[in-house]
Design a protein around this motif. Structure first.
Motif, PDB file in Angstrom:
ATOM      1  N   ALA A 103       0.828  -1.210   0.000  1.00  0.00           N
ATOM      2  CA  ALA A 103       0.000   0.000   0.000  1.00  0.00           C
ATOM      3  C   ALA A 103       0.862   1.260   0.000  1.00  0.00           C
ATOM      4  CB  ALA A 103      -0.925  -0.007   1.219  1.00  0.00           C
ATOM      5  N   GLU A 104       1.936   1.259   0.783  1.00  0.00           N
ATOM      6  CA  GLU A 104       2.823   2.430   0.849  1.00  0.00           C
ATOM      7  C   GLU A 104       3.502   2.669  -0.494  1.00  0.00           C
ATOM      8  OE1 GLU A 104       4.018   2.277   5.607  1.00  0.00           O
ATOM      9  OE2 GLU A 104       5.150   1.104   4.127  1.00  0.00           O
ATOM     10  N   ASN A 105       3.843   1.611  -1.220  1.00  0.00           N
ATOM     11  CA  ASN A 105       4.435   1.756  -2.544  1.00  0.00           C
ATOM     12  C   ASN A 105       3.422   2.292  -3.548  1.00  0.00           C
ATOM     13  OD1 ASN A 105       7.354   0.718  -3.330  1.00  0.00           O
ATOM     14  ND2 ASN A 105       6.683  -0.482  -1.555  1.00  0.00           N
ATOM     15  N   ILE A 106       2.208   1.790  -3.478  1.00  0.00           N
ATOM     16  CA  ILE A 106       1.176   2.222  -4.417  1.00  0.00           C
ATOM     17  C   ILE A 106       0.889   3.715  -4.263  1.00  0.00           C
ATOM     18  CG2 ILE A 106      -1.307   2.046  -4.928  1.00  0.00           C
ATOM     19  CD1 ILE A 106      -1.061  -0.976  -4.540  1.00  0.00           C
ATOM     20  N   ALA A 165      -5.846   0.405  -1.497  1.00  0.00           N
ATOM     21  CA  ALA A 165      -4.962  -0.494  -2.244  1.00  0.00           C
ATOM     22  C   ALA A 165      -5.625  -1.852  -2.443  1.00  0.00           C
ATOM     23  CB  ALA A 165      -3.639  -0.653  -1.513  1.00  0.00           C
ATOM     24  N   LYS A 166      -6.303  -2.323  -1.404  1.00  0.00           N
ATOM     25  CA  LYS A 166      -6.990  -3.616  -1.507  1.00  0.00           C
ATOM     26  C   LYS A 166      -8.074  -3.574  -2.575  1.00  0.00           C
ATOM     27  CE  LYS A 166      -9.160  -7.273   1.214  1.00  0.00           C
ATOM     28  NZ  LYS A 166     -10.136  -7.626   0.176  1.00  0.00           N
ATOM     29  N   ILE A 193      -5.718  -9.458  -8.256  1.00  0.00           N
ATOM     30  CA  ILE A 193      -4.338  -9.760  -7.875  1.00  0.00           C
ATOM     31  C   ILE A 193      -4.338 -10.178  -6.409  1.00  0.00           C
ATOM     32  CG2 ILE A 193      -2.019  -8.817  -7.576  1.00  0.00           C
ATOM     33  CD1 ILE A 193      -2.665  -6.816  -9.804  1.00  0.00           C
ATOM     34  N   ASP A 194      -3.869 -11.387  -6.124  1.00  0.00           N
ATOM     35  CA  ASP A 194      -3.914 -11.957  -4.783  1.00  0.00           C
ATOM     36  C   ASP A 194      -2.669 -11.557  -3.981  1.00  0.00           C
ATOM     37  OD1 ASP A 194      -4.626 -13.393  -2.569  1.00  0.00           O
ATOM     38  OD2 ASP A 194      -3.897 -15.316  -3.336  1.00  0.00           O
ATOM     39  N   GLU A 198       3.537  -2.979  -9.324  1.00  0.00           N
ATOM     40  CA  GLU A 198       3.849  -1.843 -10.206  1.00  0.00           C
ATOM     41  C   GLU A 198       2.655  -1.519 -11.102  1.00  0.00           C
ATOM     42  OE1 GLU A 198       6.152   0.331 -10.344  1.00  0.00           O
ATOM     43  OE2 GLU A 198       8.175  -0.461 -10.435  1.00  0.00           O
ATOM     44  N   ILE A 199       2.024  -2.551 -11.609  1.00  0.00           N
ATOM     45  CA  ILE A 199       0.856  -2.347 -12.475  1.00  0.00           C
ATOM     46  C   ILE A 199      -0.285  -1.714 -11.689  1.00  0.00           C
ATOM     47  CG2 ILE A 199      -0.905  -3.536 -13.844  1.00  0.00           C
ATOM     48  CD1 ILE A 199       1.343  -5.624 -14.497  1.00  0.00           C
ATOM     49  N   ALA A 200      -0.508  -2.215 -10.464  1.00  0.00           N
ATOM     50  CA  ALA A 200      -1.560  -1.651  -9.618  1.00  0.00           C
ATOM     51  C   ALA A 200      -1.261  -0.192  -9.286  1.00  0.00           C
ATOM     52  CB  ALA A 200      -1.681  -2.468  -8.329  1.00  0.00           C
ATOM     53  N   LYS A 201       0.006   0.123  -9.054  1.00  0.00           N
ATOM     54  CA  LYS A 201       0.401   1.500  -8.751  1.00  0.00           C
ATOM     55  C   LYS A 201       0.102   2.421  -9.928  1.00  0.00           C
ATOM     56  CE  LYS A 201       4.452   4.254  -7.437  1.00  0.00           C
ATOM     57  NZ  LYS A 201       5.888   4.200  -7.073  1.00  0.00           N
ATOM     58  N   ALA A 202       0.415   1.953 -11.129  1.00  0.00           N
ATOM     59  CA  ALA A 202       0.159   2.757 -12.326  1.00  0.00           C
ATOM     60  C   ALA A 202      -1.326   3.019 -12.506  1.00  0.00           C
ATOM     61  CB  ALA A 202       0.727   2.054 -13.556  1.00  0.00           C
TER      62      ALA A 202
END
Length: 504
Positions: free
Chosen positions: A98-101, A122-123, A131-132, A151-155
């Motif tokens: 979550a912190e990265n996202i 984030a969840k 994404i599990d 990385e994909i989720a962050k984007a």
């Protein structure tokens, strides 16, 4: 849909000693996947880094959603709805998912950082992408493939309408690739524009609408994917026909050079035994997480082992560190070239010479400049490394040329055993053939070669014998001429099919 959302005209960019882009045109439409293709060093990454604000262009025009812009900063590009997923992951390994996202966009409540709210959001993103991964997990504890999905989720979390994916499948399993393609198709259907950079040309049939091809910093061609073929794409990329994707040389199988018996290391290497022989290339297949990389690290002395016996040319040897392995004549080209293979802040000259100081130093440890120069020139010539000069940082090289440096530094050592861990990951088709030819040359010179790869066509195309791993054990050992992709996959997924691991 079909609205032009990015228009780049006459884009040029130079770095010291090299012109990375020369008058390049590029166009991206909404609701399409544009495959941006070319050899390593063709200028693809430089072009998208200009679009995403990482680099400033020297000249040319840039329009985004119909408005003209000068040079962008990464923050400006993000505010315009542009997100880039780099080939080399840019994660803070000590922070949570979550912190990265939400890095740089942290959520606060009453002036205090709200981890709970970030984890909740984030969840939701991860669940939507199916994404599990738990948002509270520390990123450094995740596998490379899981980090790629973060990385994909962050984007996607920044609500980007223009998404750039640079080699996004290089570390993913088959299931994760299927999940990624599903995500890409959903994004395309909702009007997003996607720039997709990949050297895995076989992937394009599943997602690409158009292709644009670059070579040596210049625009070569663009076309609808349905109107071209893989062979035509390759010809545009390298300027010639590639007659053989997997060159193979025949050699007589000779004596046993290296053997491993009952190797145990950590949780991922369990009772591994095999032998390597003169005149053959042994491929190592298996799914992500099977223990292949962990096995190579244990053999090379990077990771500690609980037990195991090594024999080289009939004599038992002890390996407790990489220095022991190198001294014995066993070398490793690692999976993560930037982290473990090269020093990006050192020059190309120093990267090639560093593990060979015993060969280039005279009395009192003084470097013999002539020997160092000859060693570097021989490596560059034999591997066709494209570079601006020996004294430029290795980090300025393209991914494929960095991989060649990793291989090149070992060629001068006249080693007895060379282990390649994913040596063609993230490099173009022509550079792959050059790596294959290096492997064939080692094989012809009586050197034992082990080749770890996640791509089954590559393992079948280059190897003479294939070892399959599953759950940290060898579950298959077969001659390539008798093997099929189904045979490999069965051994890679079915523990009950475990064989003894004795070399054939």
């Amino acid at each position: 849909m079909d609205e032009v959302i990015v228009s780049m005209r006459g884009i040029s960019k130079s770095f010291p000693g090299v012109k990375a882009l020369d008058n390049v045109d590029f166009e991206l439409r909404s609701g399409e996947v544009m495959a941006l293709l070319g050899e390593n060093g063709a200028g693809k990454s430089t072009l998208v880094k200009i679009l995403s604000g990482v680099y400033e262009r020297d000249s040319g025009d840039l329009e985004i959603f119909g408005s003209t812009y000068g040079n962008l900063t990464p923050k400006q590009a993000q505010s315009l709805g542009i997100a880039i997923i780099h080939q080399e992951l840019n994660m803070c390994r000590h922070l949570t998912v979550a912190e990265n996202i939400f890095l740089g966009r942290e959520i606060t409540k009453a002036g205090v950082l709200s981890n709970a709210l970030m984890e909740s959001k984030a969840k939701k993103i991860l669940d939507e992408l199916k994404i599990d991964i738990h948002p509270g997990q520390v990123v450094g504890d995740l596998t490379i493939s899981k980090q790629q999905m973060v990385e994909i989720a962050k984007a996607l979390s920044v609500d980007a309408r223009i998404i750039i994916m640079d080699e996004p499948t290089s570390s993913l399993t088959s299931k994760e690739i299927d999940d990624l393609f599903r995500i890409i198709k959903d994004l395309r259907a909702s009007g997003h524009g996607i720039v997709y950079i990949s050297h895995r040309l076989e992937e394009l049939q599943h997602i690409a609408d158009r292709v644009m091809i670059m070579r040596d910093g210049q625009y070569i061609a663009s076309m609808d994917y349905a109107d071209t073929t893989i062979d035509q794409i390759i010809k545009h990329m390298i300027g010639r026909e590639l007659k053989e994707k997997f060159p193979r040389v025949s050699c007589q199988k000779g004596k046993e050079i290296f053997s491993v018996k009952n190797l145990n290391a950590g949780k991922m290497v369990r009772d591994v035994s095999f032998s390597l022989y003169e005149g053959e290339v042994v491929g190592v297949a298996g799914l992500v997480g099977a223990g292949r990389t962990e096995m190579t690290r244990a053999i090379f002395g990077i990771d500690p082992k609980e037990s195991g016996q090594f024999t080289l040319d009939g004599a038992e040897i002890k390996i407790s560190s990489p220095q022991d392995a190198i001294k014995a004549g066993i070398v490793l080209a690692p999976e993560d070239r930037k982290k473990d293979g090269i020093c990006t802040k050192l020059s190309l000259r120093h990267n090639l010479a560093l593990p060979n100081l015993d060969k280039v130093c005279a009395a009192l440890g003084i470097v013999n400049s002539r020997k160092e120069e000859n060693l570097c020139k021989n490596a560059i010539s034999s591997l066709s490394i494209k570079m601006s000069g020996l004294d430029f940082d290795a980090g300025t090289l393209s991914g494929g040329n960095q991989q060649k440096v990793v291989v090149g530094k070992w060629l001068a050592r006249e080693s007895r055993v060379v282990i390649f861990d994913e040596p063609t990951r993230g490099i173009d088709v022509a550079a792959k053939v050059e790596i294959y030819n290096i492997i064939n040359s080692l094989k012809q010179n009586g050197i034992a070669v082990m080749f770890v790869s996640s791509e089954m066509p590559e393992v079948l195309g280059i190897s003479d014998r294939i070892i399959v791993m599953c759950d940290g054990r060898i579950t298959g050992d077969m001659l390539t001429k008798d093997a099929s992709q189904n045979d490999i996959l069965t051994c890679a997924t079915c523990f009950e099919s475990k064989m003894s691991g004795v070399a054939v």
